[in-house]
Write an enzyme that holds these catalytic residues in place. Structure first.
Site, PDB file in Angstrom:
ATOM      1  N   HIS A 183      25.720  13.025  25.076  1.00 61.57           N
ATOM      2  CA  HIS A 183      27.170  12.870  24.888  1.00 61.57           C
ATOM      3  C   HIS A 183      27.747  14.153  24.294  1.00 61.57           C
ATOM      4  O   HIS A 183      27.107  14.817  23.478  1.00 61.57           O
ATOM      5  CB  HIS A 183      27.457  11.674  23.976  1.00 61.57           C
ATOM      6  N   GLY A 217      38.952  10.759  23.815  1.00 60.97           N
ATOM      7  CA  GLY A 217      39.626  10.329  22.598  1.00 60.97           C
ATOM      8  C   GLY A 217      40.973  11.000  22.374  1.00 60.97           C
ATOM      9  O   GLY A 217      41.555  10.885  21.304  1.00 60.97           O
ATOM     10  N   SER A 227      39.302   8.783  27.842  1.00 67.21           N
ATOM     11  CA  SER A 227      40.553   8.022  27.772  1.00 67.21           C
ATOM     12  C   SER A 227      40.785   7.122  28.985  1.00 67.21           C
ATOM     13  O   SER A 227      41.919   6.960  29.435  1.00 67.21           O
ATOM     14  CB  SER A 227      41.742   8.963  27.556  1.00 67.21           C
TER      15      SER A 227
HETATM   16  P1  PGA Z   1      37.238   7.676  25.080  1.00 69.47           P
HETATM   17  O1  PGA Z   1      35.681   8.097  24.927  1.00 69.47           O
HETATM   18  O2  PGA Z   1      37.288   6.600  26.111  1.00 69.47           O
HETATM   19  O3  PGA Z   1      37.628   7.194  23.725  1.00 69.47           O
HETATM   20  O4  PGA Z   1      37.979   8.912  25.499  1.00 69.47           O
HETATM   21  C1  PGA Z   1      34.834   8.168  26.019  1.00 69.47           C
HETATM   22  C2  PGA Z   1      33.465   8.649  25.581  1.00 69.47           C
HETATM   23  O5  PGA Z   1      33.406   9.579  24.786  1.00 69.47           O
HETATM   24  O6  PGA Z   1      32.420   8.127  26.011  1.00 69.47           O
END
Ligand code: PGA
Length: 251
Positions: free
Chosen positions: A96, A174, A214
């Site tokens: 990640h 995010g 997101s």
């Molecule tokens: P997010 O995160 O949907 O909050 O953007 C996705 C991820 O990092 O796996």
């Protein structure tokens, strides 16, 4: 080739035991019998055992957010593949961008983790994706190719078949900013071409590539409608059963 949609929730460093229990229960109640989409939830380590108990007997599978490649020993703070297996984990997120950014994850450590996971019978979800700077400076393809090649180095076709890739543009994680469906699909097509180059057409055709960054109920349908977007790795929107279901439903 028809690839079954795969939606996974990455809870990151959220949920204490009580919150995780409630969220897992709500998710199982809302979508625990869905069979036309593969669903997984990835809570923090401390909640894996309890969430395993809750998802048991449902179609929701359990994932972990990281793993260490050694089997046991003096590695304070680390968790092995065998430990994850022993509490009922099926999937493990590897590489990640937050691990890469904050905790020194490299293409080499990703590869070691992928190999260890496969050897232990865990199914890796391998994350790749460029930062905003890398995209702006035209290095995006190089970065994604390097990360993908690094992760799959030394894997057989049979091993690669057990992997999922998550394309997660770092600038969209995010931030509320989402790649457009076209941007996402272009990257997915490119990643698939790398897999084809490395492992052949059959593996590339069957490889599920999730989009992450997101993704939410309001944009999931359009993203998932793209030819090469085969699912989602969901952060923020996976922390409430109704928004998670709002992504699973159109899928
Ligand atoms: P997010 O995160 O949907 O909050 O953007 C996705 C991820 O990092 O796996």
């Amino acid at each position: 080739m028809a690839r079954k949609t795969f939606i996974a929730g990455n809870w990151k460093m959220n949920t204490n035991l009580e919150e995780a229990t409630k969220l897992a229960q709500d998710i199982v109640a809302a979508m625990g019998t869905v069979t036309d989409v593969d669903i997984a939830i990835c809570p923090p380590y401390t909640n894996l055992s309890e969430v395993a108990r809750i998802v048991k007997g449902s179609t929701v599978k359990l994932g972990a957010q990281d793993v260490y490649w050694e089997a046991s020993g003096a590695y304070t703070g680390k968790v092995s593949c065998g430990m994850l297996k022993s509490v009922g984990v099926t999937y493990v997120i590897i590489g990640h961008s937050e691990q890469r950014q904050y905790f020194g994850e490299t293409d080499e450590t990703v590869n070691k983790k992928v190999k260890a996971a496969l050897a232990a019978g865990l199914l890796p979800i391998i994350c790749v994706g460029e930062t905003l700077d890398e995209r702006k400076s035209g290095k995006m393809d190089d970065v994604i190719a390097r990360q993908t090649k690094g992760a799959f180095t030394g894997l057989s076709a049979e091993d690669a078949d057990k992997c999922t890739i998550a394309y997660e543009p770092v600038w969209a994680i995010g931030t509320g900013e989402t790649a457009t469906p076209q941007q996402a699909n272009e990257a997915h097509v490119f990643i698939r071409s790398i897999i084809k180059e490395m492992l052949g057409e059959a593996v590339a055709d069957a490889m599920r590539i999730q989009y992450g960054g997101s993704m939410k109920p309001g944009n999931a349908k359009e993203l998932l409608a793209q030819s090469d977007v085969d699912g989602g790795l969901i952060g923020g929107a996976a922390l409430k059963a109704d928004s998670f279901f709002g992504i699973v439903q159109p899928a």
